[in-house]
Design a protein around this motif. Structure first.
Motif, PDB file in Angstrom:
ATOM      1  N   PHE A  42      40.380  61.583  30.987  1.00 25.05           N
ATOM      2  CA  PHE A  42      39.409  62.266  31.853  1.00 25.05           C
ATOM      3  C   PHE A  42      40.018  63.475  32.552  1.00 25.05           C
ATOM      4  CE2 PHE A  42      36.939  58.062  32.709  1.00 25.05           C
ATOM      5  CZ  PHE A  42      36.404  58.123  31.439  1.00 25.05           C
ATOM      6  N   PHE A  43      41.283  63.387  32.919  1.00 27.88           N
ATOM      7  CA  PHE A  43      41.913  64.430  33.733  1.00 27.88           C
ATOM      8  C   PHE A  43      43.013  65.182  32.983  1.00 27.88           C
ATOM      9  CE2 PHE A  43      40.526  61.124  36.893  1.00 27.88           C
ATOM     10  CZ  PHE A  43      39.387  61.805  37.285  1.00 27.88           C
ATOM     11  N   ALA A  44      42.885  65.233  31.658  1.00 24.96           N
ATOM     12  CA  ALA A  44      43.888  65.914  30.836  1.00 24.96           C
ATOM     13  C   ALA A  44      43.918  67.415  31.083  1.00 24.96           C
ATOM     14  CB  ALA A  44      43.632  65.632  29.356  1.00 24.96           C
ATOM     15  N   GLY A  45      42.862  67.972  31.675  1.00 19.69           N
ATOM     16  CA  GLY A  45      42.816  69.411  31.897  1.00 19.69           C
ATOM     17  C   GLY A  45      43.536  69.878  33.147  1.00 19.69           C
ATOM     18  N   VAL A  46      43.964  68.944  33.992  1.00 13.10           N
ATOM     19  CA  VAL A  46      44.676  69.331  35.209  1.00 13.10           C
ATOM     20  C   VAL A  46      45.985  70.040  34.822  1.00 13.10           C
ATOM     21  CG1 VAL A  46      45.822  68.499  37.296  1.00 13.10           C
ATOM     22  CG2 VAL A  46      43.677  67.441  36.548  1.00 13.10           C
ATOM     23  N   GLY A  47      46.147  71.259  35.300  1.00 17.76           N
ATOM     24  CA  GLY A  47      47.361  72.008  35.014  1.00 17.76           C
ATOM     25  C   GLY A  47      47.338  72.780  33.707  1.00 17.76           C
ATOM     26  N   GLN A  48      46.316  72.590  32.879  1.00 21.15           N
ATOM     27  CA  GLN A  48      46.237  73.329  31.617  1.00 21.15           C
ATOM     28  C   GLN A  48      45.653  74.719  31.845  1.00 21.15           C
ATOM     29  OE1 GLN A  48      44.723  71.745  27.977  1.00 21.15           O
ATOM     30  NE2 GLN A  48      45.231  69.642  28.497  1.00 21.15           N
ATOM     31  N   VAL A 118      38.656  71.902  28.687  1.00 16.44           N
ATOM     32  CA  VAL A 118      39.811  71.948  29.584  1.00 16.44           C
ATOM     33  C   VAL A 118      39.356  71.914  31.041  1.00 16.44           C
ATOM     34  CG1 VAL A 118      41.715  73.388  30.415  1.00 16.44           C
ATOM     35  CG2 VAL A 118      41.340  73.115  27.957  1.00 16.44           C
ATOM     36  N   LEU A 119      38.354  72.728  31.360  1.00 18.42           N
ATOM     37  CA  LEU A 119      37.923  72.823  32.756  1.00 18.42           C
ATOM     38  C   LEU A 119      37.143  71.591  33.212  1.00 18.42           C
ATOM     39  CD1 LEU A 119      36.952  76.595  32.762  1.00 18.42           C
ATOM     40  CD2 LEU A 119      38.859  75.534  33.991  1.00 18.42           C
ATOM     41  N   ALA A 120      36.463  70.931  32.273  1.00 22.98           N
ATOM     42  CA  ALA A 120      35.719  69.720  32.633  1.00 22.98           C
ATOM     43  C   ALA A 120      36.643  68.524  32.812  1.00 22.98           C
ATOM     44  CB  ALA A 120      34.671  69.414  31.568  1.00 22.98           C
ATOM     45  N   ALA A 121      37.838  68.568  32.207  1.00 21.75           N
ATOM     46  CA  ALA A 121      38.764  67.444  32.292  1.00 21.75           C
ATOM     47  C   ALA A 121      39.619  67.529  33.547  1.00 21.75           C
ATOM     48  CB  ALA A 121      39.641  67.390  31.043  1.00 21.75           C
ATOM     49  N   ARG A 122      38.930  67.671  34.667  1.00 24.81           N
ATOM     50  CA  ARG A 122      39.547  67.734  35.988  1.00 24.81           C
ATOM     51  C   ARG A 122      38.547  67.143  36.971  1.00 24.81           C
ATOM     52  NH1 ARG A 122      41.236  74.199  35.971  1.00 24.81           N
ATOM     53  NH2 ARG A 122      42.633  74.088  34.149  1.00 24.81           N
ATOM     54  N   PRO A 123      38.992  66.699  38.149  1.00 25.68           N
ATOM     55  CA  PRO A 123      38.008  66.357  39.178  1.00 25.68           C
ATOM     56  C   PRO A 123      37.178  67.611  39.468  1.00 25.68           C
ATOM     57  CG  PRO A 123      40.188  65.549  39.777  1.00 25.68           C
ATOM     58  CD  PRO A 123      40.377  66.468  38.602  1.00 25.68           C
ATOM     59  N   GLN A 124      35.853  67.513  39.363  1.00 28.98           N
ATOM     60  CA  GLN A 124      35.027  68.710  39.394  1.00 28.98           C
ATOM     61  C   GLN A 124      33.763  68.507  40.216  1.00 28.98           C
ATOM     62  OE1 GLN A 124      35.166  71.690  38.774  1.00 28.98           O
ATOM     63  NE2 GLN A 124      36.390  72.184  36.969  1.00 28.98           N
ATOM     64  N   VAL A 125      33.109  69.617  40.495  1.00 27.76           N
ATOM     65  CA  VAL A 125      31.700  69.658  40.873  1.00 27.76           C
ATOM     66  C   VAL A 125      31.049  70.624  39.884  1.00 27.76           C
ATOM     67  CG1 VAL A 125      32.028  69.071  43.301  1.00 27.76           C
ATOM     68  CG2 VAL A 125      32.064  71.470  42.603  1.00 27.76           C
ATOM     69  N   GLU A 131      31.191  78.225  37.351  1.00 21.87           N
ATOM     70  CA  GLU A 131      31.831  79.462  37.801  1.00 21.87           C
ATOM     71  C   GLU A 131      33.201  79.645  37.137  1.00 21.87           C
ATOM     72  OE1 GLU A 131      30.390  81.706  39.691  1.00 21.87           O
ATOM     73  OE2 GLU A 131      28.598  80.528  40.152  1.00 21.87           O
ATOM     74  N   GLN A 132      33.951  78.548  36.995  1.00 20.51           N
ATOM     75  CA  GLN A 132      35.271  78.641  36.364  1.00 20.51           C
ATOM     76  C   GLN A 132      35.161  79.010  34.887  1.00 20.51           C
ATOM     77  OE1 GLN A 132      37.042  74.830  37.278  1.00 20.51           O
ATOM     78  NE2 GLN A 132      37.997  75.602  39.154  1.00 20.51           N
ATOM     79  N   ILE A 133      34.175  78.444  34.207  1.00 22.59           N
ATOM     80  CA  ILE A 133      33.974  78.800  32.799  1.00 22.59           C
ATOM     81  C   ILE A 133      33.651  80.281  32.679  1.00 22.59           C
ATOM     82  CG2 ILE A 133      32.535  78.432  30.758  1.00 22.59           C
ATOM     83  CD1 ILE A 133      32.108  75.528  31.789  1.00 22.59           C
ATOM     84  N   ALA A 134      32.742  80.772  33.532  1.00 24.64           N
ATOM     85  CA  ALA A 134      32.364  82.186  33.496  1.00 24.64           C
ATOM     86  C   ALA A 134      33.562  83.083  33.802  1.00 24.64           C
ATOM     87  CB  ALA A 134      31.233  82.446  34.486  1.00 24.64           C
ATOM     88  N   ASP A 135      34.348  82.728  34.808  1.00 24.68           N
ATOM     89  CA  ASP A 135      35.519  83.532  35.160  1.00 24.68           C
ATOM     90  C   ASP A 135      36.540  83.558  34.023  1.00 24.68           C
ATOM     91  OD1 ASP A 135      34.640  84.304  37.657  1.00 24.68           O
ATOM     92  OD2 ASP A 135      35.626  82.651  38.704  1.00 24.68           O
ATOM     93  N   THR A 136      36.737  82.419  33.361  1.00 24.07           N
ATOM     94  CA  THR A 136      37.716  82.343  32.280  1.00 24.07           C
ATOM     95  C   THR A 136      37.302  83.219  31.107  1.00 24.07           C
ATOM     96  OG1 THR A 136      38.338  80.091  32.923  1.00 24.07           O
ATOM     97  CG2 THR A 136      38.905  80.787  30.691  1.00 24.07           C
TER      98      THR A 136
END
Length: 202
Positions: A42-48, A118-125, A131-136
């Motif tokens: 679930f949290f594999a995206g932290v730090g990626q 990647v961005l979804a595999a983090r604690p999120q809202v 917004e993070q997907i758009a910025d990336t």
């Protein structure tokens, strides 16, 4: 940084004790290990680096004659995702619709879902995820505009409190030329005209 499975397992065991359960009974004996394995996923995206999948681009103007000039949008609809809400550590899942107005470079379509993963595999809202997907995408590509629409069902809404089992949340994040509502109207019409069945949290 990888998830510390051993530490997660120890904390899950403590949590089971805190709710009055016996972590040594047969049905729960392997639960700490199972939860640790699930959290590692679930949290594999932290730090990626979420932009890494967008590193390899393709020129749309240079290639076999005649040369072309970028114009219309590139859209990928119905990209399934799942994440964990950081408020209650409950899952939410849904679909992402991604569009961008390319500059001189485009990216392979398979790279866009990887950014979402990647961005979804983090604690999120959900609001921040869009917004993070758009910025990336905006930051990694020479894009004139970016549009990200997320529709998701949240277990914290469907399974607790008012238990609105059919409720879904929709968020929009836009950058560049697509930040103007009129400019993105055509793309939103394409999304609404082909809506999948509402996702349900499981």
């Amino acid at each position: 940084m990888a998830v510390d499975r051993e530490r997660v397992g120890a904390l899950v065991r403590e949590l089971l004790e805190a709710i009055g359960e016996d972590p040594d009974r047969p049905g729960l004996r392997q639960t700490p290990e199972r939860v640790a394995d699930a959290y590692a996923e679930f949290f594999a995206g932290v730090g990626q680096d979420a932009a890494a999948p967008l590193a390899r681009t393709i020129s749309v103007s240079r290639g076999p004659a005649p040369e072309t000039v970028p114009s219309g949008a590139v859209m990928l609809r119905d990209v399934a995702f799942r994440s964990v809400c950081e408020h209650h550590l409950l899952p939410f899942r849904g679909v992402a619709h991604l569009a961008y107005l390319p500059g001189e470079q485009v990216v392979g379509l398979g790279a866009l879902p990887k950014v979402v993963d990647v961005l979804a595999a983090r604690p999120q809202v959900q609001e921040r995820l869009g917004e993070q997907i758009a910025d990336t995408i905006a930051g990694a590509l020479d894009a004139r505009g970016v549009l990200v629409v997320l529709e998701a069902s949240h277990a914290c809404v469907t399974m607790r409190g008012g238990q609105q089992k059919d409720a879904t949340a929709v968020t929009i994040a836009a950058r560049g030329d697509l930040a103007e509502p009129a400019a993105r109207a055509e793309l939103l019409a394409l999304i609404v005209g082909r809506r999948p069945e509402s996702p349900s949290a499981e």
